[in-house]
Design an enzyme around this catalytic site. Structure first.
Site, mmCIF file in Angstrom:
data_model
loop_
_atom_site.group_PDB
_atom_site.id
_atom_site.type_symbol
_atom_site.label_atom_id
_atom_site.label_comp_id
_atom_site.label_asym_id
_atom_site.label_seq_id
_atom_site.Cartn_x
_atom_site.Cartn_y
_atom_site.Cartn_z
ATOM 1 N N GLU A 60 -15.098 1.404 -16.237
ATOM 2 C CA GLU A 60 -13.800 1.991 -15.931
ATOM 3 C C GLU A 60 -12.700 1.086 -16.497
ATOM 4 O OE1 GLU A 60 -13.936 5.119 -15.208
ATOM 5 O OE2 GLU A 60 -13.254 5.177 -13.138
ATOM 6 N N SER A 68 7.480 -14.314 3.183
ATOM 7 C CA SER A 68 7.396 -13.920 1.781
ATOM 8 C C SER A 68 8.074 -14.934 0.881
ATOM 9 C CB SER A 68 8.081 -12.571 1.578
ATOM 10 O OG SER A 68 7.292 -11.545 2.108
ATOM 11 N N HIS A 78 2.423 -14.229 7.021
ATOM 12 C CA HIS A 78 3.458 -14.319 8.044
ATOM 13 C C HIS A 78 3.679 -15.747 8.532
ATOM 14 C CE1 HIS A 78 3.399 -10.004 7.922
ATOM 15 N NE2 HIS A 78 4.375 -9.943 8.804
ATOM 16 N N LYS A 112 12.946 0.356 1.731
ATOM 17 C CA LYS A 112 12.700 0.089 0.318
ATOM 18 C C LYS A 112 11.250 0.423 -0.053
ATOM 19 C CE LYS A 112 13.733 -3.363 -3.175
ATOM 20 N NZ LYS A 112 14.353 -4.654 -3.442
ATOM 21 N N ASP A 113 10.317 0.060 0.834
ATOM 22 C CA ASP A 113 8.911 0.390 0.565
ATOM 23 C C ASP A 113 8.679 1.894 0.617
ATOM 24 O OD1 ASP A 113 7.962 -2.156 0.085
ATOM 25 O OD2 ASP A 113 7.603 -2.577 2.198
#
Lengths: 282, 190, 431
Positions: free
Chosen positions: C291, C223, C219, C247-248
């Protein structure tokens, strides 16, 4: 600036160092591969692709088949293999009622304690008891089986790739090695105390064919007990013991996915509406 | 939500009434769907703490009462708690029946606390109804309290021969769990 | 921080006003993920994975706490309590499958998040700290996932623990004592299982703490975006809420659909059958594999098959495996190109798509394959490329490459314009 340059210079040297080291290993490996004969694998068969009632996203248990499979386990497998994660009470899930489960449990002897003397003894099973092990411990299991401990079967179909098909194929697949195989891989011949089976990854296993003759088990529902039938039934039963919740899992999955699909479509439309305000007009 | 959108970009916001309503509806529906999904997740998260299948399966106990002599009691285990099974003597039955009409804190007759035809078998939880201690009086030689039944040493609750509270802080009689005689000599509790 | 046009929080009612004056939590949320956080308007779906990673961290913590209520970290019963969860606990099978597949999905979204960062050079100034914290999160995730995989106490759990702690045995002189100390014994047993459980419970909360730092650091500059051009004016941004919450939300729906399809219909597809066999110290599985999310690094570990001068092959592999991740810490200072986005870097782009990505795929396949040819030789070439890419190619192309013209601003990139300017001018960070 010179400091940053030196960071990159060091990085380039380190990078080249790793690359040279691993490429050196590559060269040595390539030389060895070219000069030495690679140890070939003895080929084994992939399990047969059989059809099961519980296959696919809509699969369901075939209770009659599971009950037949229990009978095969009970009369054949249980002589050597335990089923320690399955309790008698679980059998209510494959179509037996409380009374039948109680009677079945009572017909089995489970370890207990003499209430008067406190000595270890056996008592008739209760629905809350688990399937008893045929051997008191691993040492006893090994000594009775030529040092090969018969594995617990509760999770067998989950503990092998393509487990249900594997178990059924293995049980049906016992056969002496073919002439061609022996000609190409003499080491594929079964050693003393071993039995050939093309579906077993090592080709030879300690367990002799357990299901050998039709009618070895008498089914209560009149199904003809061929070796194939018994193999499939016990494989189905062991699929259930490995994951009794499988059908419930799939049945829960559908409403969840349908709801999520609906919610995602809503989210998409909502997102489109909100973004319509700032998206450039085409 | 639609309001903030509109204020953020006044130039392009939908202005027709229909459009705004449609946008509101979509946003509310999407947020509601998320809320419903979130609530649905709570169900398994809560239900996983309830007793598991093996615990529920072990919640019934069978007790053979044939070996209990009059005046004796045995302690069994029911749902991981003590269970008292007592065969009353004739005197104890008489004392209990005499007190059926007495002024009781939690009025119950002996007949209500036993099964018909087995009036001498008293099955109670061995859990004091005050704060859950195990009362004395079941084993040989233990204090039976002023009323000859059970006595809880924690805070001095006295129970009579029918397991009824007579004196002390406990609010109710010793609980008689649900049970039935599966044969003349075997009871199944739970 | 933030941009001058960021909207200020206004309490909408008496309660939020009361709260805001005493504990400005609503203000914090508003400025972090609300309308008070201006975000570039041109973010692609590749910018969804940060939120998704945070979501799966929460899934893992919630399902993990639930599983810990029923699991017992004792070698005698660990396998049995895991089966108890699967068979007897109400919805226990769902919790366990959600946790096991949740780990896989956590890694999937984090890998996509990292690759987004690599392609768009999100690690460059002024975002170095976000990147460094991200690498820390990734390392913590690997440690947590490794220890979690030990807990069911199956064959792969046991032998995985043995192999990975055995890596420390490669260190000269102190290696073996360290290995014994890590395990609290000479092979994985109760002591190791119990401490792995304790740390597996603790580390996710450490991850959550570092995630907060990661978001805090994000922040400060805000972004990055697909053009790599910094935000200049208000028209370059939209408020996080409702634009990116919406959107998320959609991205989350897609992720959940895939996740639950796995949980309900293919819950064991990403696991290994051998882990349904109880741990047996006397019998080694035919192929010990970790894994799937460790496969590329496992391939690097095994690629070093030959001693390199005085360094034994095993030690070389261990050093290379750790170096392959630790070198990410230096990326901001290795790649000095003034242009961020791979879209405007022709050479970088070619090496990324035709070098790094194929190398990673080869490493992934080789890591899961048995240690035999051709996998070993393939993994050696890919390992060499991996180190060359980050440590040699990236520093060199960042000085010799001629970037393509950048758009003047984000708004221009979105709305279109024929004004194009040359590199360099638009890459200074926003203040």
């Amino acid at each position: 600036m010179t400091k940053l340059l030196s960071v990159r210079l060091v990085a380039i040297l380190v990078g080249l160092g790793f690359a040279v080291a691993v490429l050196w290993a590559f060269v040595v490996g390539a030389y060895n591969a070219a000069t030495e004969e690679a140890a070939g694998h003895v080929p084994y068969e992939k399990p047969m692709d059989l059809a099961w009632s519980f296959d696919g996203p809509f699969g369901k248990w075939d209770h009659a088949q599971l009950q037949r499979g229990l009978k095969v386990y009970d009369e054949v497998c249980s002589a050597c293999h335990s089923l320690k994660f399955v309790a008698f009470r679980d059998l209510e899930q494959i179509g037996y009622d409380e009374g039948q489960v109680k009677a079945y449990a009572a017909s089995k002897q489970v370890p207990g304690i003499d209430p008067v003397t406190g000595e270890a003894t056996t008592r008739p099973g209760l629905p809350t008891d688990y399937f008893p092990s045929p051997y008191p411990n691993n040492v006893a299991a090994a000594s009775a089986n030529n040092n090969a401990i018969p594995p617990d079967l509760s999770l067998m179909t989950k503990a092998r790739g393509d487990g249900t098909n594997y178990v059924a194929s293995l049980l049906m697949g016992y056969a002496p090695p073919s002439e061609e195989l022996l000609a190409e891989h003499p080491e594929a011949a079964p050693g003393p105390g071993l039995h050939h089976n093309p579906y077993f990854p090592n080709l030879n296993l300690a367990m002799a064919a357990p299901l050998t003759t039709a009618g070895q088990v008498t089914y209560d529902d009149g199904t003809e007990a061929t070796v194939e039938q018994m193999s499939k039934d016990v494989a189905a039963f062991l699929t259930w013991t490995a994951e009794p919740t499988m059908v419930k899992r799939k049945q829960t999955g559908w409403p969840v996915l349908i709801f999520l699909l609906f919610a995602t479509v809503l989210a998409y439309m909502s997102k489109k509406q909100i973004w319509a305000a700032v998206k450039p007009k085409k | 939500m639609a309001d903030t959108t509109a204020t953020a970009t006044p130039d392009t916001a939908t202005t027709s009434d229909d459009g705004i309503r449609r946008r509101d509806f979509l946003d509310i529906a999407a947020v509601s769907a998320a809320g419903i999904g979130g609530l649905a997740v709570v169900y398994p998260l809560v239900s996983q703490m309830a007793p598991s299948k093996d615990v529920l399966a072990a919640s019934s106990t069978e007790v053979d009462v044939s070996a209990i002599e009059p005046g004796q009691a045995i302690k069994a285990v029911f749902r991981k708690q003590p269970l008292f099974v007592k065969r009353l003597t004739a005197e104890e039955i008489a004392a209990a029946q005499r007190d059926d009409t007495a002024s009781l804190r939690d009025p119950q007759t002996l007949a209500e606390r036993t099964k018909e035809g087995h009036g001498d078998i008293l099955v109670t939880m061995g859990v004091c109804t005050h704060l859950g201690c195990v009362p004395l009086g079941a084993a040989e030689g233990e204090v039976k309290g002023e009323f000859g039944g059970y006595f809880c040493p924690c805070h001095g609750s006295h129970y009579d021969t029918a397991g009824r509270i007579r004196k002390g802080p406990a609010p109710t009689n010793l609980e008689v769990p649900e049970y039935e005689f599966t044969s003349d000599t075997v009871i199944q509790v739970g | 921080m933030s941009f001058p046009w960021a909207r200020q929080y206004e309490p909408s009612n008496g309660f939020t006003k009361f709260l805001d004056e005493r504990l400005p939590l609503p203000r914090l949320v508003y400025n972090a993920i609300g309308a008070g956080y201006p975000v570039p308007r041109n973010l692609s779906y590749f910018w969804n994975f940060g939120v998704l990673a945070g979501f799966f961290l929460v899934v893992q913590i919630v399902t993990g706490v639930v599983l810990a209520m029923h699991y017992a970290a004792n070698a005698q019963v660990a396998f049995a309590t895991t089966e108890h969860i699967m068979r007897d606990v109400n919805w226990g099978w769902l919790m366990r499958y959600a946790h096991a597949n949740g780990a896989s999905f956590f890694f999937i979204v984090v890998y996509l998040h990292i690759f987004r960062g690599l392609f768009y050079s999100s690690y460059k100034a002024p975002r170095e700290m976000i990147w460094l914290l991200g690498v820390v999160i990734f390392l913590l995730m690997m440690a947590t996932a490794f220890m979690g995989y030990v807990l069911p106490w199956g064959q792969m759990s046991f032998w995985g623990a043995k192999v990975i702690t055995g890596l420390f045995g490669a260190i000269p002189l102190v290696g073996e004592p360290i290995q014994v100390w890590l395990l609290g014994g000479f092979a994985p047993d109760n002591a190791a299982l119990n401490r792995f459980f304790s740390l597996h419970f603790l580390l996710p909360f450490v991850i959550a703490g570092v995630v907060i730092l990661h978001i805090w650091a994000l922040h400060i500059p805000g972004s990055s975006n697909p053009t790599g051009v910094e935000v200049k004016t208000e028209s370059d941004t939209v408020p996080f809420h409702p634009y990116y919450t919406a959107k998320d939300g959609f991205g989350l729906g897609i992720a959940l659909l895939l996740y639950f399809a796995m949980v309900f219909f293919l819950p064991n597809a990403l696991g290994h059958p051998d882990n349904y066999i109880e741990a047996n110290p006397l019998s080694t599985p035919a192929h010990i594999v970790p894994e799937w999310y460790f496969w590329p690094f496992y391939a690097i570990l095994r690629a070093f098959t030959v001693d390199f001068f005085f360094v034994p092959a095993k030690l070389m592999g261990v050093i290379a495996m750790f170096a392959s991740i630790l070198l990410w810490f230096f990326l901001p200072w290795l790649d000095k190109s003034p242009v961020r986005s791979g879209h405007y870097r022709p050479m970088f782009r070619k090496f990324f798509w035709f070098g790094l990505i194929p190398a990673m795929i080869v490493l992934f396949i080789c890591g899961g394959a048995p240690a035999e040819e051709p996998f070993v030789m393939l993994s050696q070439i890919a390992t060499a490329y991996y180190f060359l890419h980050f440590l040699v190619i990236l520093p060199i192309i960042s000085s010799v490459e001629k970037p393509e013209p950048l758009p003047y601003s984000i708004t221009e990139a979105v709305l279109g314009s024929d004004k194009k300017v040359v590199k360099g001018e638009n890459t200074s960070p926003a203040v």
